[in-house]
Design an enzyme around this catalytic site. Structure first.
Site, PDB file in Angstrom:
ATOM      1  N   ASN A   3     -46.446 -41.361 -33.580  1.00 42.56           N
ATOM      2  CA  ASN A   3     -47.531 -40.735 -32.785  1.00 42.56           C
ATOM      3  C   ASN A   3     -48.057 -39.263 -33.220  1.00 42.56           C
ATOM      4  O   ASN A   3     -48.426 -38.439 -32.190  1.00 42.56           O
ATOM      5  CB  ASN A   3     -46.771 -40.677 -31.327  1.00 42.56           C
ATOM      6  CG  ASN A   3     -46.805 -42.405 -30.831  1.00 42.56           C
ATOM      7  OD1 ASN A   3     -47.147 -43.101 -31.521  1.00 42.56           O
ATOM      8  ND2 ASN A   3     -46.519 -42.439 -29.606  1.00 42.56           N
ATOM      9  N   HIS A  43     -37.734 -39.822 -33.000  1.00 41.95           N
ATOM     10  CA  HIS A  43     -39.344 -40.296 -32.712  1.00 41.95           C
ATOM     11  C   HIS A  43     -40.012 -39.898 -33.817  1.00 41.95           C
ATOM     12  O   HIS A  43     -40.358 -38.761 -34.313  1.00 41.95           O
ATOM     13  CB  HIS A  43     -39.810 -39.382 -31.490  1.00 41.95           C
ATOM     14  CG  HIS A  43     -41.360 -39.684 -31.079  1.00 41.95           C
ATOM     15  ND1 HIS A  43     -42.097 -40.611 -31.899  1.00 41.95           N
ATOM     16  CD2 HIS A  43     -41.767 -39.493 -29.969  1.00 41.95           C
ATOM     17  CE1 HIS A  43     -43.142 -40.829 -31.110  1.00 41.95           C
ATOM     18  NE2 HIS A  43     -43.168 -40.146 -30.086  1.00 41.95           N
ATOM     19  N   THR A  94     -43.757 -40.578 -21.533  1.00 41.03           N
ATOM     20  CA  THR A  94     -43.784 -39.174 -21.238  1.00 41.03           C
ATOM     21  C   THR A  94     -44.283 -38.917 -19.728  1.00 41.03           C
ATOM     22  O   THR A  94     -45.168 -39.730 -19.227  1.00 41.03           O
ATOM     23  CB  THR A  94     -44.730 -38.521 -22.075  1.00 41.03           C
ATOM     24  OG1 THR A  94     -43.818 -38.131 -23.521  1.00 41.03           O
ATOM     25  CG2 THR A  94     -45.031 -36.780 -21.604  1.00 41.03           C
ATOM     26  N   ASN A 127     -53.238 -37.530 -32.004  1.00 46.64           N
ATOM     27  CA  ASN A 127     -52.781 -36.423 -32.449  1.00 46.64           C
ATOM     28  C   ASN A 127     -53.669 -36.073 -33.722  1.00 46.64           C
ATOM     29  O   ASN A 127     -52.894 -35.435 -34.585  1.00 46.64           O
ATOM     30  CB  ASN A 127     -51.551 -36.250 -32.265  1.00 46.64           C
ATOM     31  CG  ASN A 127     -50.857 -36.201 -30.997  1.00 46.64           C
ATOM     32  OD1 ASN A 127     -51.544 -35.332 -30.057  1.00 46.64           O
ATOM     33  ND2 ASN A 127     -49.987 -36.714 -30.595  1.00 46.64           N
ATOM     34  N   TYR A 159     -46.386 -36.350 -34.277  1.00 43.62           N
ATOM     35  CA  TYR A 159     -45.478 -35.581 -33.924  1.00 43.62           C
ATOM     36  C   TYR A 159     -44.697 -35.238 -35.350  1.00 43.62           C
ATOM     37  O   TYR A 159     -45.343 -35.635 -36.512  1.00 43.62           O
ATOM     38  CB  TYR A 159     -44.411 -35.824 -33.065  1.00 43.62           C
ATOM     39  CG  TYR A 159     -45.317 -35.838 -31.514  1.00 43.62           C
ATOM     40  CD1 TYR A 159     -46.020 -35.216 -31.083  1.00 43.62           C
ATOM     41  CD2 TYR A 159     -45.330 -37.408 -30.983  1.00 43.62           C
ATOM     42  CE1 TYR A 159     -46.813 -35.060 -29.800  1.00 43.62           C
ATOM     43  CE2 TYR A 159     -46.085 -37.556 -29.817  1.00 43.62           C
ATOM     44  CZ  TYR A 159     -46.804 -36.458 -29.198  1.00 43.62           C
ATOM     45  OH  TYR A 159     -47.714 -36.792 -28.216  1.00 43.62           O
TER      46      TYR A 159
HETATM   47  C1  8OZ Z   1     -48.619 -39.295 -23.934  1.00 40.83           C
HETATM   48  C2  8OZ Z   1     -48.639 -38.016 -23.312  1.00 40.83           C
HETATM   49  C3  8OZ Z   1     -47.903 -37.196 -23.993  1.00 40.83           C
HETATM   50  C4  8OZ Z   1     -46.968 -37.333 -25.097  1.00 40.83           C
HETATM   51  C5  8OZ Z   1     -45.961 -40.190 -27.258  1.00 40.83           C
HETATM   52  C6  8OZ Z   1     -44.563 -38.315 -26.459  1.00 40.83           C
HETATM   53  O1  8OZ Z   1     -47.061 -40.650 -27.735  1.00 40.83           O
HETATM   54  C7  8OZ Z   1     -45.962 -38.963 -26.645  1.00 40.83           C
HETATM   55  C8  8OZ Z   1     -46.780 -38.482 -25.386  1.00 40.83           C
HETATM   56  C9  8OZ Z   1     -47.619 -39.554 -24.959  1.00 40.83           C
HETATM   57  O2  8OZ Z   1     -45.230 -40.483 -28.125  1.00 40.83           O
END
Ligand code: 8OZ
Length: 359
Positions: A177, A174, A25, A234, A179
């Site tokens: 992480n 994806h 990112t 996260n 999400y």
């Molecule tokens: C770092 C900052 C913002 C997003 C990920 C899309 O960890 C990210 C991400 C990483 O998969």
């Protein structure tokens, strides 16, 4: 002998070597979250690696959770990405788009209509989110209704179609992480009592439906998946990551994806702090091409390829700072250091100005 510099075939995608650029990112999209000419140059510079995985790219307006991340849900975005893929292909490279929905890792300020973001369950993440102006507390997300999920699955398939229209060699879903998909997979964020929560089989159901829909839309041989079994990034965790992810990867094999891309460990944290996880078990249970990622250098990458533990290795910081990483590896040349101050936001500095080898 298979080594980092030998070619590979991942489904329909032919890699000239096994050095993969990890998804990164960079928060530099232009108006309308359209990739800019700078992005064209950034990816073009890195086309000598075997495969580029693009930065995470939201599939719909609700999928955004960070400022200036390029999407794949408008015609202008697709046209912007077309310029990127043309440049990479003209330079002899291969490029796959990473399809992203952040789920609860967003904020009403970043959502259409200023509403709370969506998630499997109404569980607020700990921490703060950068809304473009300031850091704000995360909010409690709205739990998706079961009857909204078929539409979400179709949104992934439509975004995959847009990616192919934009000239990508394939997509990477994806699923890691912390999400949206990972929020369904892992027990700390999924408290649903319907067909999409509870047992590992039910938590994995949305992922499998998304993979099947994307494969049906663009072909299994152009579809990959990112997973990250133990990263706490996260504010996410699982009661039994080995059991959850052993099950998931064993079910993925028969789908004959182009590749599976696993982020080992916890992202930035030192190895000593990684939650234990047996990645060799993943290799055994998953029948298909495996990309491993996180903290590799030339020696450890060569060692894992030679041992048969991975088919390719993805590099984040090293690819960011060394557009000609493959050539530097071949020659055993020195490497540029990545400057963390320019990872996110900004323009050309720290983006397209890392030097190539001069001789
Ligand atoms: C770092 C900052 C913002 C997003 C990920 C899309 O960890 C990210 C991400 C990483 O998969």
């Amino acid at each position: 002998m298979t080594d980092l510099f030998s070619p590979a075939k991942f489904g329909a995608i032919e890699l000239s070597n096994r050095v993969v650029m990890s998804s990164l990112t960079r928060n530099r999209a232009g108006a309308g979250n359209v990739p800019t000419e700078l992005a064209v140059e950034y990816y073009r510079q890195r086309a000598s690696c075997g495969l580029i995985l693009t930065e995470a790219t939201p599939i719909c307006p609700e999928g955004h959770g960070y400022p200036r991340t390029p999407g794949i849900h408008s015609d202008a975005q697709t046209a912007g990405w077309q310029k990127v893929t043309s440049a990479v292909h003209a330079a002899g490279g291969k490029i796959v788009l990473q399809l992203w929905h952040v789920g609860r890792i967003s904020h009403p300020d970043l959502q259409p209509g200023g509403v709370p973001p969506v998630a499997p369950s109404a569980i607020k993440p700990a921490g703060k989110v950068f809304t473009g102006n300031e850091m704000k507390e995360f909010v409690t997300p709205r739990a998706l209704a079961e009857n909204e999920l078929p539409g979400l699955v179709q949104t992934y398939a439509l975004a995959a179609r847009h990616a192919i229209d934009a000239g990508f060699d394939g997509v990477e879903v994806h699923g890691g992480n912390g999400y949206l998909i990972d929020q369904f997979l892992r027990s700390s964020t999924n408290r649903r009592e319907d067909a999409y929560g509870g047992s590992k089989e039910k938590r994995a159901r949305l992922l499998f439906e998304i993979m099947d829909a994307v494969c049906a839309e663009i072909g299994n041989d152009r579809t990959g998946l990112r997973l990250s079994p133990v990263t706490p990034f996260n504010d996410i965790s699982d009661e039994n990551p080995q059991e959850t992810f052993d099950y998931i990867v064993s079910q993925l094999g028969p789908k004959r994806l182009a590749f599976l891309d696993i982020l080992k460990g916890t992202g930035g944290a030192p190895r000593e702090q990684w939650v234990p996880f047996d990645y060799r078990q993943t290799r055994t249970l998953y029948e298909g091409n495996l990309i491993l990622n996180n903290g590799y250098d030339l020696a450890s990458a060569q060692a894992d390829i030679a041992a048969g533990d991975a088919d390719a290795i993805a590099f984040g910081r090293l690819m960011l700072a060394n557009p000609d990483l493959v050539e530097r590896f071949r020659r055993g040349a020195g490497l540029n250091e990545a400057n963390a101050a320019t990872f996110y936001m900004g323009e050309d500095k720290g983006y397209i100005d890392y030097p190539f080898l001069t001789a």
